[in-house]
Design a protein around this motif. Sequence first.
Motif, PDB file in Angstrom:
ATOM      1  N   ILE A  64       1.955  -1.348  -6.270  1.00 37.76           N
ATOM      2  CA  ILE A  64       0.915  -1.196  -5.258  1.00 37.76           C
ATOM      3  C   ILE A  64      -0.220  -2.171  -5.555  1.00 37.76           C
ATOM      4  CG2 ILE A  64      -0.737   0.397  -4.211  1.00 37.76           C
ATOM      5  CD1 ILE A  64       2.290   0.980  -3.684  1.00 37.76           C
TER       6      ILE A  64
ATOM      7  N   VAL B 121      -5.157   0.071  -3.418  1.00 35.08           N
ATOM      8  CA  VAL B 121      -5.298   1.527  -3.421  1.00 35.08           C
ATOM      9  C   VAL B 121      -6.379   1.889  -2.413  1.00 35.08           C
ATOM     10  CG1 VAL B 121      -5.946   3.554  -4.777  1.00 35.08           C
ATOM     11  CG2 VAL B 121      -4.504   1.767  -5.798  1.00 35.08           C
TER      12      VAL B 121
ATOM     13  N   THR C 295       0.856  -1.185   0.000  1.00 37.09           N
ATOM     14  CA  THR C 295       0.000   0.000   0.000  1.00 37.09           C
ATOM     15  C   THR C 295       0.890   1.232   0.000  1.00 37.09           C
ATOM     16  OG1 THR C 295      -0.088   0.118   2.413  1.00 37.09           O
ATOM     17  CG2 THR C 295      -1.791  -1.201   1.318  1.00 37.09           C
ATOM     18  N   ARG C 296       0.287   2.367  -0.283  1.00 33.97           N
ATOM     19  CA  ARG C 296       1.070   3.604  -0.277  1.00 33.97           C
ATOM     20  C   ARG C 296       0.252   4.725   0.345  1.00 33.97           C
ATOM     21  NH1 ARG C 296      -2.791   6.693  -3.027  1.00 33.97           N
ATOM     22  NH2 ARG C 296      -3.192   5.916  -5.124  1.00 33.97           N
TER      23      ARG C 296
ATOM     24  N   ASP D 283       2.528   5.662 -11.167  1.00 35.44           N
ATOM     25  CA  ASP D 283       3.341   5.404  -9.978  1.00 35.44           C
ATOM     26  C   ASP D 283       2.886   4.154  -9.229  1.00 35.44           C
ATOM     27  OD1 ASP D 283       4.876   7.609 -10.497  1.00 35.44           O
ATOM     28  OD2 ASP D 283       3.847   8.924  -9.088  1.00 35.44           O
ATOM     29  N   ASP D 284       1.574   3.981  -9.097  1.00 37.97           N
ATOM     30  CA  ASP D 284       1.091   2.797  -8.381  1.00 37.97           C
ATOM     31  C   ASP D 284       1.513   1.513  -9.082  1.00 37.97           C
ATOM     32  OD1 ASP D 284      -0.030   4.287  -6.366  1.00 37.97           O
ATOM     33  OD2 ASP D 284      -2.083   4.147  -7.119  1.00 37.97           O
ATOM     34  N   HIS D 285       1.472   1.524 -10.413  1.00 38.61           N
ATOM     35  CA  HIS D 285       1.897   0.327 -11.145  1.00 38.61           C
ATOM     36  C   HIS D 285       3.394   0.082 -10.976  1.00 38.61           C
ATOM     37  CE1 HIS D 285       2.284  -2.740 -14.221  1.00 38.61           C
ATOM     38  NE2 HIS D 285       3.271  -2.040 -14.741  1.00 38.61           N
TER      39      HIS D 285
ATOM     40  N   ASN E 224      -0.902   9.039 -10.560  1.00 39.86           N
ATOM     41  CA  ASN E 224      -1.264   7.995  -9.602  1.00 39.86           C
ATOM     42  C   ASN E 224      -1.175   6.608 -10.213  1.00 39.86           C
ATOM     43  OD1 ASN E 224      -3.068   8.271  -6.755  1.00 39.86           O
ATOM     44  ND2 ASN E 224      -2.347  10.164  -7.700  1.00 39.86           N
TER      45      ASN E 224
ATOM     46  N   GLU F 227      -3.994   2.294   5.398  1.00 35.70           N
ATOM     47  CA  GLU F 227      -3.034   1.770   4.421  1.00 35.70           C
ATOM     48  C   GLU F 227      -1.924   0.993   5.139  1.00 35.70           C
ATOM     49  OE1 GLU F 227      -3.939   5.496   1.422  1.00 35.70           O
ATOM     50  OE2 GLU F 227      -2.291   5.598   2.859  1.00 35.70           O
TER      51      GLU F 227
END
Length: 323
Positions: A208, A211, A8-9, A202-204, A199, A29
């Motif tokens: 992550i 979300v 998680t972030r 960066d998440d990929h 988002n 998170e």
Amino acid sequence: MTTTMVKTRFAPSPTGIMHIGNLRSALYEYLIAKSKGGRFILRIEDTDRERYVEGAIEVIYKTLKQCGLDHDEGPDLGGPNGPYTQSQRLPLYKKYALQLVEKGTAYPCFCPAGKIEPDDGEEPTGAYGYDRRCRGIDPETARQRMASGEAFAIRQKMPLEGETSFTDQVYGTITVMNKELEDQILLKSDGYPTYNFANVVDDHLMEITHVVRGSEYLSSTPKYCRLYQAFGWEIPSFVHLPLIVGEDGKKLSKRHGSTSFDDLVDRGYLPRAIVNMIAFLGWAPGDETREIFSLAELESIFHIEGISKAPAVFSYEKLDWMN
């Protein structure tokens, strides 16, 4: 996404103080990751330079430390998928936006900012906002205009038919008609990414898996899903958190009193009491009846299934008791 570890972030923008809603997101998170033996990542989303507040990044670090929410990767610690500050990742966003243009799932938009209304006599697109006038430009013509130095943004080419569905772990399956989705801007003409686009990229890249964010983002989640699909990336699990309200049932705000972590600490509340209180803002531990837990205990009993859809009431009386 190649990882099977839960990641998680917490991705705050350095725009001021840490409000209770932001801190709850960080806590959930953290707990979702730690309850599964995963990793909790800190990412600073500082691309909105107009809203940037000097010293706000230090407030983020200080608050997380006081609450015991230790991150495993971040701007200060580094990690395998850095940098962890968005302003240091700008070349990445342009690279991925141009990839979508080459794939035909995005296109350059040469319209000046603010030109979103259809011309007289044009048929409405069905989506509010941008009228898609640059969507039909011949790709070769568009490439020539881009190469000539003409200013352009990059927009996602949304499907005009069908529907998009996603399943949130709290709110269930939600479906929207694709014709209602605007061709959103991914990269602005100044080279900065939009919030949604940065988002997703960066998440990929940071792997992550979950979300976690407030329920106010439910309506924009189909856009996130369409972006993941455009890239051919795995869509993460979404966990949207219920609204936090005051005891009058209205969205928590300054009129309810102190609503930031620093203000509450200044009033004499202990960080561990604040953490304990916000853990219950939208979550319950099932059959367990007690309400006082250490952070370590929360890590061991927290589960997504305990998160509620119903608005969570912030009660100073309850915080007084926990303190």
